[in-house]
Design an enzyme around this catalytic site. Structure first.
Site, PDB file in Angstrom:
ATOM      1  N   LYS A  14     120.786  64.523  66.195  1.00  0.00           N
ATOM      2  CA  LYS A  14     120.007  63.775  65.196  1.00  0.00           C
ATOM      3  C   LYS A  14     120.745  63.715  63.859  1.00  0.00           C
ATOM      4  O   LYS A  14     120.909  62.644  63.283  1.00  0.00           O
ATOM      5  CB  LYS A  14     118.636  64.449  64.960  1.00  0.00           C
ATOM      6  CG  LYS A  14     117.785  64.601  66.201  1.00  0.00           C
ATOM      7  CD  LYS A  14     116.447  65.233  65.889  1.00  0.00           C
ATOM      8  CE  LYS A  14     116.516  66.682  65.434  1.00  0.00           C
ATOM      9  NZ  LYS A  14     116.806  67.653  66.496  1.00  0.00           N
ATOM     10  N   ARG A  89     107.844  67.192  63.255  1.00  0.00           N
ATOM     11  CA  ARG A  89     108.097  68.126  64.355  1.00  0.00           C
ATOM     12  C   ARG A  89     106.804  68.625  64.989  1.00  0.00           C
ATOM     13  O   ARG A  89     106.862  69.410  65.928  1.00  0.00           O
ATOM     14  CB  ARG A  89     108.892  69.315  63.836  1.00  0.00           C
ATOM     15  CG  ARG A  89     110.378  69.222  64.153  1.00  0.00           C
ATOM     16  CD  ARG A  89     111.051  70.433  63.550  1.00  0.00           C
ATOM     17  NE  ARG A  89     112.304  70.770  64.151  1.00  0.00           N
ATOM     18  CZ  ARG A  89     113.495  70.361  63.710  1.00  0.00           C
ATOM     19  NH1 ARG A  89     113.569  69.529  62.707  1.00  0.00           N
ATOM     20  NH2 ARG A  89     114.593  70.776  64.294  1.00  0.00           N
ATOM     21  N   ARG A 128     128.817  74.715  67.353  1.00  0.00           N
ATOM     22  CA  ARG A 128     128.553  74.544  65.909  1.00  0.00           C
ATOM     23  C   ARG A 128     128.500  75.891  65.200  1.00  0.00           C
ATOM     24  O   ARG A 128     128.916  75.994  64.056  1.00  0.00           O
ATOM     25  CB  ARG A 128     127.250  73.774  65.689  1.00  0.00           C
ATOM     26  CG  ARG A 128     126.999  73.506  64.213  1.00  0.00           C
ATOM     27  CD  ARG A 128     125.873  72.546  63.956  1.00  0.00           C
ATOM     28  NE  ARG A 128     124.590  73.098  64.350  1.00  0.00           N
ATOM     29  CZ  ARG A 128     123.448  72.412  64.311  1.00  0.00           C
ATOM     30  NH1 ARG A 128     123.428  71.154  63.909  1.00  0.00           N
ATOM     31  NH2 ARG A 128     122.323  72.973  64.685  1.00  0.00           N
ATOM     32  N   ARG A 134     125.827  78.711  60.986  1.00  0.00           N
ATOM     33  CA  ARG A 134     124.365  78.668  60.835  1.00  0.00           C
ATOM     34  C   ARG A 134     123.729  79.801  61.626  1.00  0.00           C
ATOM     35  O   ARG A 134     123.987  79.932  62.824  1.00  0.00           O
ATOM     36  CB  ARG A 134     123.842  77.320  61.336  1.00  0.00           C
ATOM     37  CG  ARG A 134     123.586  76.342  60.213  1.00  0.00           C
ATOM     38  CD  ARG A 134     123.157  75.014  60.711  1.00  0.00           C
ATOM     39  NE  ARG A 134     121.919  75.022  61.474  1.00  0.00           N
ATOM     40  CZ  ARG A 134     121.258  73.925  61.822  1.00  0.00           C
ATOM     41  NH1 ARG A 134     121.717  72.743  61.457  1.00  0.00           N
ATOM     42  NH2 ARG A 134     120.145  73.996  62.515  1.00  0.00           N
ATOM     43  N   ARG A 146     114.327  77.902  70.108  1.00  0.00           N
ATOM     44  CA  ARG A 146     114.192  76.596  69.428  1.00  0.00           C
ATOM     45  C   ARG A 146     113.882  75.498  70.449  1.00  0.00           C
ATOM     46  O   ARG A 146     113.080  74.604  70.179  1.00  0.00           O
ATOM     47  CB  ARG A 146     115.473  76.271  68.663  1.00  0.00           C
ATOM     48  CG  ARG A 146     115.590  77.110  67.402  1.00  0.00           C
ATOM     49  CD  ARG A 146     117.018  77.170  66.901  1.00  0.00           C
ATOM     50  NE  ARG A 146     117.542  75.893  66.472  1.00  0.00           N
ATOM     51  CZ  ARG A 146     118.829  75.664  66.279  1.00  0.00           C
ATOM     52  NH1 ARG A 146     119.715  76.619  66.476  1.00  0.00           N
ATOM     53  NH2 ARG A 146     119.232  74.479  65.882  1.00  0.00           N
TER      54      ARG A 146
HETATM   55  P1  B4P Z   1     123.235  67.960  65.156  1.00  0.00           P
HETATM   56  O1  B4P Z   1     123.325  66.502  64.981  1.00  0.00           O
HETATM   57  O2  B4P Z   1     123.594  68.754  63.945  1.00  0.00           O
HETATM   58  O3  B4P Z   1     121.834  68.490  65.697  1.00  0.00           O
HETATM   59  P2  B4P Z   1     120.359  68.293  65.235  1.00  0.00           P
HETATM   60  O4  B4P Z   1     119.678  67.660  66.398  1.00  0.00           O
HETATM   61  O5  B4P Z   1     120.257  67.581  63.913  1.00  0.00           O
HETATM   62  O6  B4P Z   1     119.953  69.840  64.998  1.00  0.00           O
HETATM   63  P3  B4P Z   1     118.729  70.767  64.725  1.00  0.00           P
HETATM   64  O7  B4P Z   1     117.480  70.240  65.364  1.00  0.00           O
HETATM   65  O8  B4P Z   1     119.218  72.094  65.157  1.00  0.00           O
HETATM   66  O9  B4P Z   1     118.564  70.878  63.171  1.00  0.00           O
HETATM   67  P4  B4P Z   1     117.501  70.728  62.026  1.00  0.00           P
HETATM   68  O10 B4P Z   1     118.310  70.793  60.804  1.00  0.00           O
HETATM   69  O11 B4P Z   1     116.639  69.509  62.194  1.00  0.00           O
HETATM   70  O12 B4P Z   1     124.183  68.345  66.363  1.00  0.00           O
HETATM   71  C1  B4P Z   1     124.428  69.660  66.780  1.00  0.00           C
HETATM   72  C2  B4P Z   1     125.902  69.887  67.071  1.00  0.00           C
HETATM   73  O13 B4P Z   1     126.330  69.069  68.147  1.00  0.00           O
HETATM   74  C3  B4P Z   1     126.832  69.575  65.906  1.00  0.00           C
HETATM   75  O14 B4P Z   1     127.795  70.577  65.801  1.00  0.00           O
HETATM   76  C4  B4P Z   1     127.478  68.249  66.298  1.00  0.00           C
HETATM   77  O15 B4P Z   1     128.798  68.136  65.784  1.00  0.00           O
HETATM   78  C5  B4P Z   1     127.491  68.332  67.804  1.00  0.00           C
HETATM   79  N1  B4P Z   1     127.357  67.017  68.435  1.00  0.00           N
HETATM   80  C6  B4P Z   1     126.509  66.029  68.071  1.00  0.00           C
HETATM   81  N2  B4P Z   1     126.639  64.964  68.902  1.00  0.00           N
HETATM   82  C7  B4P Z   1     127.575  65.318  69.828  1.00  0.00           C
HETATM   83  C8  B4P Z   1     128.163  64.656  70.964  1.00  0.00           C
HETATM   84  N3  B4P Z   1     127.806  63.419  71.321  1.00  0.00           N
HETATM   85  N4  B4P Z   1     129.093  65.322  71.694  1.00  0.00           N
HETATM   86  C9  B4P Z   1     129.464  66.582  71.348  1.00  0.00           C
HETATM   87  N5  B4P Z   1     128.965  67.247  70.267  1.00  0.00           N
HETATM   88  C10 B4P Z   1     128.044  66.632  69.528  1.00  0.00           C
HETATM   89  O16 B4P Z   1     116.497  72.003  62.116  1.00  0.00           O
HETATM   90  C11 B4P Z   1     116.870  73.338  61.828  1.00  0.00           C
HETATM   91  C12 B4P Z   1     115.631  74.243  61.624  1.00  0.00           C
HETATM   92  O17 B4P Z   1     114.921  73.861  60.406  1.00  0.00           O
HETATM   93  C13 B4P Z   1     114.524  74.178  62.686  1.00  0.00           C
HETATM   94  O18 B4P Z   1     114.788  75.024  63.790  1.00  0.00           O
HETATM   95  C14 B4P Z   1     113.265  74.642  61.870  1.00  0.00           C
HETATM   96  O19 B4P Z   1     113.220  76.031  61.717  1.00  0.00           O
HETATM   97  C15 B4P Z   1     113.493  74.018  60.506  1.00  0.00           C
HETATM   98  N6  B4P Z   1     112.833  72.699  60.345  1.00  0.00           N
HETATM   99  C16 B4P Z   1     113.496  71.513  60.092  1.00  0.00           C
HETATM  100  N7  B4P Z   1     112.618  70.494  59.984  1.00  0.00           N
HETATM  101  C17 B4P Z   1     111.369  71.026  60.191  1.00  0.00           C
HETATM  102  C18 B4P Z   1     110.054  70.464  60.250  1.00  0.00           C
HETATM  103  N8  B4P Z   1     109.854  69.144  60.079  1.00  0.00           N
HETATM  104  N9  B4P Z   1     109.007  71.293  60.488  1.00  0.00           N
HETATM  105  C19 B4P Z   1     109.181  72.611  60.655  1.00  0.00           C
HETATM  106  N10 B4P Z   1     110.407  73.210  60.628  1.00  0.00           N
HETATM  107  C20 B4P Z   1     111.510  72.433  60.408  1.00  0.00           C
END
Ligand code: B4P
Length: 191
Positions: A14, A89, A128, A134, A146
């Site tokens: 995302k 979420r 990552r 992280r 998670r």
């Molecule tokens: P990302 O793109 O970073 O993953 P994400 O889905 O955004 O991550 P996440 O859900 O963990 O994070 P968030 O900050 O929302 O990709 C992950 C990795 O994969 C990266 O290293 C990237 O380079 C790699 N990658 C991506 N695409 C790829 C591909 N095609 N091939 C290979 N590698 C690839 O949430 C973090 C925490 O914040 C949550 O657990 C929660 O505690 C809190 N939080 C955030 N929003 C919240 C909400 N609305 N309500 C309650 N808690 C919340």
């Protein structure tokens, strides 16, 4: 304004895709994860309270993120729409977002859901952890928690949005560029 949710389990890409899509389509990228991590890095009281919840892989309270998003919606000007990343979420957050948009004469126009295999999610997050340090990526048990929290509390939003006719699944497997092309095609259809 045309407003998109980018949705999917932790590690589905995302954040990675949102940065590129926001630039290409002049969308305002709002990531609650980034906002919370900024609070933690700045050492605010809120950041200190949220840090232990996030490092266990749990969700922070709904009211915290709802307040953060409301403040950003009102301070945004000049973009073609919002790209909400990692928010909502929970169904309660979704209802709050709909209310916030409705009173401002907007709506959620499309929910783009990245579908990624479980093993690929774990692989990406472990990789990552090596690069970003992280804390929620370092421990495999926290990663599994998670994913479980996503299934229990976040995935029900898909059915909620399906009933509103805005659910759009996107294959989230493959290279970052391939997935970006798939998402871009969906966004172009709405603009
Ligand atoms: P990302 O793109 O970073 O993953 P994400 O889905 O955004 O991550 P996440 O859900 O963990 O994070 P968030 O900050 O929302 O990709 C992950 C990795 O994969 C990266 O290293 C990237 O380079 C790699 N990658 C991506 N695409 C790829 C591909 N095609 N091939 C290979 N590698 C690839 O949430 C973090 C925490 O914040 C949550 O657990 C929660 O505690 C809190 N939080 C955030 N929003 C919240 C909400 N609305 N309500 C309650 N808690 C919340």
């Amino acid at each position: 304004m045309v407003n998109f949710l980018i949705f999917g389990p932790p590690g589905s890409g995302k954040g990675t895709q949102s940065v590129k899509l926001a630039e290409k389509f002049n969308l305002t990228h709002l990531s609650t994860g980034d906002m919370l991590r900024a609070e933690i890095s700045a050492g605010t009281d809120l950041g200190k309270k949220m840090s232990s919840i996030m490092s266990k892989g749990e969700l922070v309270p709904d009211e915290v993120v709802i307040e953060m998003i409301a403040a950003r919606i009102d301070s945004t000007k000049g973009s073609s729409g919002f790209l909400f990343d990692g928010f909502p979420r929970t169904v309660a957050q979704t209802e709050a977002l709909e209310r916030m948009l409705n009173v401002r004469k907007m709506k959620i126009d499309s929910m783009l859901v990245l579908d990624v295999d479980h093993d690929e999610l774990v692989k990406r997050l472990i990789l990552r952890a090596e690069q970003s340090g992280r804390p929620d990526d370092k421990d495999p048990a926290v990663i599994e928690n998670r994913i479980d929290v996503y299934k229990a509390k976040t995935e029900p939003i898909i059915e909620y949005c399906r009933q509103r006719g805005i659910y759009q699944p996107v294959n989230g497997m493959g290279t970052i560029d391939d997935i970006f092309d798939r998402l871009s095609r969906q966004i172009k259809k709405q603009l």
